[in-house]
Design an enzyme around this catalytic site. Structure first.
Site, PDB file in Angstrom:
ATOM      1  N   ARG A 210       0.839  -1.211   0.000  1.00 53.34           N
ATOM      2  CA  ARG A 210       0.000   0.000   0.000  1.00 53.34           C
ATOM      3  C   ARG A 210       0.870   1.256   0.000  1.00 53.34           C
ATOM      4  NH1 ARG A 210      -3.093  -3.729   2.074  1.00 53.34           N
ATOM      5  NH2 ARG A 210      -5.365  -3.591   2.112  1.00 53.34           N
TER       6      ARG A 210
ATOM      7  N   ASP B 157      -6.101 -14.889   6.913  1.00 50.37           N
ATOM      8  CA  ASP B 157      -4.734 -15.353   6.615  1.00 50.37           C
ATOM      9  C   ASP B 157      -4.158 -16.153   7.776  1.00 50.37           C
ATOM     10  OD1 ASP B 157      -4.818 -14.198   4.138  1.00 50.37           O
ATOM     11  OD2 ASP B 157      -3.258 -12.693   4.499  1.00 50.37           O
TER      12      ASP B 157
ATOM     13  N   LYS C  82       7.235 -16.004  -0.684  1.00 54.29           N
ATOM     14  CA  LYS C  82       6.195 -15.023  -1.071  1.00 54.29           C
ATOM     15  C   LYS C  82       6.119 -13.894  -0.048  1.00 54.29           C
ATOM     16  CE  LYS C  82       1.534 -14.733  -2.995  1.00 54.29           C
ATOM     17  NZ  LYS C  82       0.650 -13.866  -2.248  1.00 54.29           N
TER      18      LYS C  82
HETATM   19  O1  LIG Z   1      -5.406  -6.075   1.244  1.00 50.27           O
HETATM   20  C1  LIG Z   1      -4.526  -6.851   1.592  1.00 50.27           C
HETATM   21  O2  LIG Z   1      -3.336  -6.490   1.760  1.00 50.27           O
HETATM   22  C2  LIG Z   1      -4.878  -8.258   1.825  1.00 50.27           C
HETATM   23  C3  LIG Z   1      -6.191  -8.630   1.974  1.00 50.27           C
HETATM   24  C4  LIG Z   1      -6.607 -10.028   2.270  1.00 50.27           C
HETATM   25  O3  LIG Z   1      -7.214 -10.571   1.127  1.00 50.27           O
HETATM   26  P1  LIG Z   1      -8.831 -10.708   0.927  1.00 50.27           P
HETATM   27  O4  LIG Z   1      -9.425  -9.386   1.035  1.00 50.27           O
HETATM   28  O5  LIG Z   1      -8.921 -11.308  -0.449  1.00 50.27           O
HETATM   29  O6  LIG Z   1      -9.316 -11.630   2.010  1.00 50.27           O
HETATM   30  C5  LIG Z   1      -5.436 -10.914   2.685  1.00 50.27           C
HETATM   31  O7  LIG Z   1      -5.796 -12.269   2.581  1.00 50.27           O
HETATM   32  C6  LIG Z   1      -4.217 -10.674   1.829  1.00 50.27           C
HETATM   33  O8  LIG Z   1      -3.134 -11.481   2.254  1.00 50.27           O
HETATM   34  C7  LIG Z   1      -3.769  -9.240   1.914  1.00 50.27           C
HETATM   35  C1  LIG Z   2      -3.778 -14.168   0.378  1.00 51.68           C
HETATM   36  C2  LIG Z   2      -2.521 -13.751   0.452  1.00 51.68           C
HETATM   37  O1  LIG Z   2      -1.901 -12.963  -0.443  1.00 51.68           O
HETATM   38  P1  LIG Z   2      -2.380 -12.048  -1.662  1.00 51.68           P
HETATM   39  O2  LIG Z   2      -3.881 -12.071  -1.731  1.00 51.68           O
HETATM   40  O3  LIG Z   2      -1.856 -10.682  -1.344  1.00 51.68           O
HETATM   41  O4  LIG Z   2      -1.732 -12.654  -2.866  1.00 51.68           O
HETATM   42  C3  LIG Z   2      -1.674 -14.131   1.605  1.00 51.68           C
HETATM   43  O5  LIG Z   2      -0.582 -13.543   1.757  1.00 51.68           O
HETATM   44  O6  LIG Z   2      -2.054 -14.999   2.391  1.00 51.68           O
END
Ligand SMILES: O=C(O)C1=C[C@@H](OP(=O)(O)O)[C@@H](O)[C@H](O)C1
Ligand SMILES: C=C(OP(=O)(O)O)C(=O)O
Length: 430
Positions: free
Chosen positions: A24, A306, A403
């Site tokens: 972000r 997560d 990752k």
């Molecule tokens: O906005 C973000 O940085 C994230 C939002 C989440 O996804 P979802 O909104 O798809 O659940 C999370 O699972 C991801 O790892 C990071």
């Molecule tokens: C869902 C994940 O990642 P992203 O959606 O940012 O790929 C994560 O880090 O568990």
């Protein structure tokens, strides 16, 4: 006189920066007028992909020796044409197309097979309704092509029931639209990530108001440069805190205090329900385990999904079944996480029941097994916690942790020497 053995020392986990905050902050600094310095960013596959993608969109980002990135912002959306590689990063695929639509040009966003299997259709649809020309691959997936000459803005309804990242991406582009944007969200998962988005937008000078719940008014202010220190990643912290719970040790994660912007710090409360002692201060979270887990409860982890696998993977150690619900959207991440965790647990001989958006894990002894990681970093890290107690699991792809935490195995081994270091050099991620 009997001597009481001294309690084992508290362990301090070195948890790297938050992926969500890093990506972000990169985007907001890239759109801002002026130069921003981001300190302690996460360096991993997801943030490298995001940084390179911004570079391909014309943004200059320099690393300085002292763990900081200097981002020279465009002061607007990007201009030009090009193919932008998002690798495995959901945040890149969902945050960058709205930014491109707020700029001028013709950009195609693509990514790995894993990312291509994840949805972007609600985002594509929202951008079309704002006036951008958008094409997607079959079934509303990547590649996503955006052609735009800036956007006027106005009022828009968005469906964020599959991922909050659609809403976050649109919100972050909104201050660049000529007339600002009133964004109404129909259904929303992972709400804490939207709060994080808004907090960071404000940090970079945006004016965002949620006067009625689910309706976000964003004024066309653009962004101004700002410096930011990135907090440690709360999702990554979950593995270290869970490790404390199951080994009976004390683990402190500095930098994740009361004021954290990350919803996933609430994972500590789930461990508390499972019997661990939790202490949160201004600048740290500490968990002390008993070595046993209390089960027999159900918990909604929809807002912190997560971390659901961290709990599911250690749940066989509990004294009664544990149910996790509200996590249907976790089927749309790096893997179908409900299915992937359930299959791995069943392969260990642990009874596991699942439904569309829930999983129940029963107590059981894990027999030796090779964990199928599905190129999902969180499966590798979550089952590494269980293995601290069982010692009979191996990972089929230990390198997939890159990752979000390329140094995971080294740090976990430093604190818990029974965690094996993978043989050979870490896999270069696809
Ligand atoms: O906005 C973000 O940085 C994230 C939002 C989440 O996804 P979802 O909104 O798809 O659940 C999370 O699972 C991801 O790892 C990071
Ligand atoms: C869902 C994940 O990642 P992203 O959606 O940012 O790929 C994560 O880090 O568990």
């Amino acid at each position: 006189m009997t001597t009481v053995p001294a309690p084992p020392e508290a362990l301090y986990a070195r948890v790297p920066g938050s992926k969500s905050l890093t990506n972000r902050a990169l985007l907001l600094a890239a759109a801002a007028d002026g130069t921003s310095v981001l300190t302690a960013p996460l360096i991993s596959d997801d943030t490298t992909a995001f940084r390179q993608a911004l570079g391909d969109l014309g943004v200059r980002i320099r690393s300085s020796d002292d763990d900081a990135w200097q981002v020279t912002g465009l002061g607007r959306g990007p201009r030009g044409t090009g193919r932008i590689w998002c690798a495995d990063a959901g945040t890149a695929a969902r945050f960058l197309p709205p930014l491109a639509a707020a700029g001028h040009g013709d950009f195609v966003f693509t990514g790995s097979d894993q990312l291509t299997a994840r949805p972007v259709a609600p985002l594509a649809d929202a951008l079309r309704r704002l006036g951008a020309e958008v094409d997607t691959g079959p079934g509303g997936t990547l590649p996503l092509r955006v052609r735009a000459e800036g956007l006027d803005g106005g009022e828009l309804e968005v469906d964020s029931s599959l991922s909050s990242q659609f809403l976050s991406g649109l919100l972050m582009a909104a201050p660049l639209l000529r007339g600002g944007l009133l964004l109404k969200v129909r259904e929303l998962v992972s709400r804490p990530y939207v709060d994080m988005t808004i907090a960071l937008m404000r940090h970079f000078g945006a004016d965002v108001a949620e006067d009625t719940p689910g309706a976000f008014a964003v004024r066309p202010t653009g962004y101004r440069a700002a410096d930011l220190r990135i907090e440690p990643d709360a999702s990554t912290a979950s593995y270290f805190l869970a490790a404390a719970a199951v080994t009976g040790r004390t683990v402190t994660v500095p930098g994740l205090g009361h004021g954290s912007l990350q919803g996933d710090v609430r994972f500590a409360e789930v461990l508390e329900r499972a019997g661990a002692r939790v202490r949160r201060t201004e600048d740290a979270v500490t968990v002390t385990g008993t070595g046993t887990l209390k089960g027999g409860f159900a918990v909604d982890m929809g807002e912190i999904s997560d971390t659901f696998m961290t709990l599911a993977a250690i749940a066989p150690l509990a004294d009664a079944p544990l149910t996790i619900h509200g996590i249907g959207h976790a089927r749309l991440k790096e893997s179908d996480r409900i299915e992937a965790v359930a299959r791995n647990l069943r392969a260990l001989g642990v009874r596991t029941d699942t439904g569309r958006d829930w999983i129940t894990v029963h107590p059981g002894n894990a027999s030796p097994a090779r964990i199928a990681c599905h190129r999902d970093h969180r499966i590798a890290m979550a089952f590494s916690v269980l293995n601290l107690r069982t010692g009979n699991l191996t990972l089929d792809d230990p390198g997939c942790v890159a990752k979000t935490f390329p140094g995971f195995h080294e740090e976990f081994h430093r604190l818990f020497p029974q965690h094996p270091l993978p043989a050979g050099p870490a896999r270069a991620s696809a």
